[in-house]
Design a protein around this motif. Structure first.
Motif, PDB file in Angstrom:
ATOM      1  N   LEU A 109       4.524  -5.186  -6.247  1.00 38.60           N
ATOM      2  CA  LEU A 109       4.358  -6.565  -6.701  1.00 38.60           C
ATOM      3  C   LEU A 109       2.959  -6.807  -7.242  1.00 38.60           C
ATOM      4  CD1 LEU A 109       6.193  -8.404  -3.780  1.00 38.60           C
ATOM      5  CD2 LEU A 109       6.981  -8.222  -6.151  1.00 38.60           C
ATOM      6  N   LEU A 110       1.953  -6.265  -6.575  1.00 37.10           N
ATOM      7  CA  LEU A 110       0.579  -6.458  -7.041  1.00 37.10           C
ATOM      8  C   LEU A 110       0.349  -5.796  -8.400  1.00 37.10           C
ATOM      9  CD1 LEU A 110      -1.371  -5.997  -3.685  1.00 37.10           C
ATOM     10  CD2 LEU A 110      -1.151  -8.109  -5.021  1.00 37.10           C
ATOM     11  N   ARG A 111       0.967  -4.641  -8.624  1.00 34.79           N
ATOM     12  CA  ARG A 111       0.855  -4.002  -9.943  1.00 34.79           C
ATOM     13  C   ARG A 111       1.499  -4.867 -11.015  1.00 34.79           C
ATOM     14  NH1 ARG A 111       1.825   0.718  -6.784  1.00 34.79           N
ATOM     15  NH2 ARG A 111       4.062   0.661  -7.225  1.00 34.79           N
ATOM     16  N   LEU A 112       2.661  -5.438 -10.710  1.00 31.13           N
ATOM     17  CA  LEU A 112       3.352  -6.284 -11.689  1.00 31.13           C
ATOM     18  C   LEU A 112       2.580  -7.577 -11.949  1.00 31.13           C
ATOM     19  CD1 LEU A 112       7.018  -5.817 -10.412  1.00 31.13           C
ATOM     20  CD2 LEU A 112       6.015  -4.860 -12.503  1.00 31.13           C
ATOM     21  N   ILE A 113       2.022  -8.168 -10.902  1.00 32.69           N
ATOM     22  CA  ILE A 113       1.219  -9.386 -11.071  1.00 32.69           C
ATOM     23  C   ILE A 113       0.004  -9.104 -11.947  1.00 32.69           C
ATOM     24  CG2 ILE A 113      -0.275 -11.027  -9.853  1.00 32.69           C
ATOM     25  CD1 ILE A 113       1.710 -10.738  -7.458  1.00 32.69           C
ATOM     26  N   ALA A 114      -0.680  -8.002 -11.667  1.00 34.90           N
ATOM     27  CA  ALA A 114      -1.868  -7.658 -12.454  1.00 34.90           C
ATOM     28  C   ALA A 114      -1.504  -7.430 -13.920  1.00 34.90           C
ATOM     29  CB  ALA A 114      -2.531  -6.403 -11.865  1.00 34.90           C
ATOM     30  N   GLY A 120      -4.507  -5.193 -15.997  1.00 29.03           N
ATOM     31  CA  GLY A 120      -4.332  -3.757 -15.805  1.00 29.03           C
ATOM     32  C   GLY A 120      -3.603  -3.509 -14.501  1.00 29.03           C
ATOM     33  N   THR A 121      -2.650  -2.589 -14.494  1.00 26.67           N
ATOM     34  CA  THR A 121      -1.767  -2.427 -13.341  1.00 26.67           C
ATOM     35  C   THR A 121      -2.501  -2.031 -12.069  1.00 26.67           C
ATOM     36  OG1 THR A 121      -1.311  -0.137 -14.012  1.00 26.67           O
ATOM     37  CG2 THR A 121       0.238  -1.840 -14.756  1.00 26.67           C
ATOM     38  N   GLY A 122      -3.645  -1.369 -12.172  1.00 23.67           N
ATOM     39  CA  GLY A 122      -4.357  -0.917 -10.980  1.00 23.67           C
ATOM     40  C   GLY A 122      -5.410  -1.878 -10.483  1.00 23.67           C
ATOM     41  N   PHE A 123      -5.434  -3.095 -11.006  1.00 26.32           N
ATOM     42  CA  PHE A 123      -6.517  -4.021 -10.678  1.00 26.32           C
ATOM     43  C   PHE A 123      -6.633  -4.285  -9.181  1.00 26.32           C
ATOM     44  CE2 PHE A 123      -8.223  -8.238  -9.869  1.00 26.32           C
ATOM     45  CZ  PHE A 123      -9.409  -8.206 -10.584  1.00 26.32           C
ATOM     46  N   ALA A 239     -11.830 -12.891 -11.359  1.00 24.98           N
ATOM     47  CA  ALA A 239     -11.893 -11.734 -12.247  1.00 24.98           C
ATOM     48  C   ALA A 239     -12.478 -12.156 -13.589  1.00 24.98           C
ATOM     49  CB  ALA A 239     -10.496 -11.149 -12.449  1.00 24.98           C
ATOM     50  N   PRO A 240     -13.377 -11.370 -14.175  1.00 22.43           N
ATOM     51  CA  PRO A 240     -13.974 -11.752 -15.467  1.00 22.43           C
ATOM     52  C   PRO A 240     -12.933 -12.069 -16.533  1.00 22.43           C
ATOM     53  CG  PRO A 240     -15.119  -9.863 -14.532  1.00 22.43           C
ATOM     54  CD  PRO A 240     -13.926 -10.115 -13.655  1.00 22.43           C
ATOM     55  N   GLU A 241     -11.797 -11.362 -16.485  1.00 23.19           N
ATOM     56  CA  GLU A 241     -10.747 -11.598 -17.479  1.00 23.19           C
ATOM     57  C   GLU A 241     -10.097 -12.977 -17.341  1.00 23.19           C
ATOM     58  OE1 GLU A 241     -10.724  -7.165 -16.409  1.00 23.19           O
ATOM     59  OE2 GLU A 241     -11.023  -9.103 -15.406  1.00 23.19           O
ATOM     60  N   MET A 242     -10.266 -13.607 -16.173  1.00 24.97           N
ATOM     61  CA  MET A 242      -9.659 -14.907 -15.922  1.00 24.97           C
ATOM     62  C   MET A 242     -10.622 -16.067 -16.166  1.00 24.97           C
ATOM     63  SD  MET A 242      -6.684 -13.808 -15.092  1.00 24.97           S
ATOM     64  CE  MET A 242      -5.945 -15.395 -14.731  1.00 24.97           C
TER      65      MET A 242
END
Length: 264
Positions: A109-114, A120-123, A239-242
């Motif tokens: 779930l965390l990979r899909l949310i990221a 990025g999937t590994g965030f 997160a900087p991307e957010m």
């Protein structure tokens, strides 16, 4: 963005036999004679496995209608398992099996949310989700007068992500647009709640949902909440991307997760 209260996940890959196996073992533990459960009773929150009554958030005279197990459940190791009950005999193997399966689901779930957020999937891999996974098993006996008390007080989860098995008996409510809505059980589903850490990391894009548990006078209800959290030394912040300084500036200051846990 406030997600739908109590979002349900089906087709999640955790076998019904795994879920039912642990739920049956936990229910059997709660109905054991008091003298067999007494060695596990404690209000010492540092213990890796303990049984208590009312609520861990209680700060006043109000009491809530539940007994609960609070335990560390992952990573599973011989050192951790030795703190788990030997009775019923199915408890240890069923808990280990359930814990491993739900942990794998949480990481998926965390990979899909990221990925959905463009991070990025590994965030969330590593320190952000690598803390000791905790579990709350909440046992709500039938209540003679549900109008007098709640099962669990209104609260938001302070961790990153909660994976909840609420069983077949309704009782979970989530606040949505100022109203308490009943989250009706979906057969075989897990309820997914975002915690405060998720809200902070996403700069408010995925908000933590306030929820509570109500009682009923007819049947016992039991829920199993698996809590995914960062490592204590992990630094948490948007997160900087957010963040966009012009249109979406940071809403939260950076902090160390252990400091949040001490204050909250």
């Amino acid at each position: 963005m406030h997600p739908p209260p109590g979002a349900s996940v089906v087709n999640h890959g955790v076998g019904e036999d795994v879920v039912r196996g642990f739920r049956d073992a936990a229910a059997e533990f709660f109905v054991m004679p008091a003298e067999k459960k007494l060695p596990y009773c404690s209000n010492d929150q540092s213990k890796p496995f303990r049984l208590a009554t009312s609520t861990p958030y209680d700060r006043g005279e109000t009491r809530y209608w539940l007994d609960y197990l609070k335990l560390q459940c992952h990573p599973v190791s011989d050192e951790l398992v030795k703190h788990w009950p030997t009775e019923p005999t199915s408890f240890r193997p069923r808990l280990a099996e359930f814990s491993e399966a739900v942990h794998e689901l949480a990481q998926t779930l965390l990979r899909l949310i990221a990925e959905g957020l463009g991070l990025g999937t590994g965030f969330f891999a590593g320190d952000l989700s690598g803390g000791e996974t905790q579990m709350n098993v909440n046992y709500y006996p039938s209540c003679p007068d549900p109008s007098l008390t709640l099962g669990l007080l209104p609260h938001c989860d302070r961790h990153l992500l909660t994976v909840l098995s609420q069983g077949d008996v309704p009782g979970l409510q989530a606040r949505h647009n100022g109203r308490w809505l009943l989250v009706r059980p979906v057969p075989g589903a897990f309820i997914i709640n975002f915690g405060h850490q998720m809200e902070i990391i996403t700069n408010g894009a995925l908000a933590s949902v306030e929820h509570r548990a109500i009682t009923n006078s007819a049947v016992t209800r039991m829920s199993v909440a698996t809590l995914i959290m960062p490592k204590m030394e992990c630094r948490i912040g948007p997160a900087p991307e957010m963040v966009d300084e012009a249109t979406n500036p940071a809403k939260f200051k950076e902090f160390v997760f252990s400091e949040f846990m001490e204050a909250y």
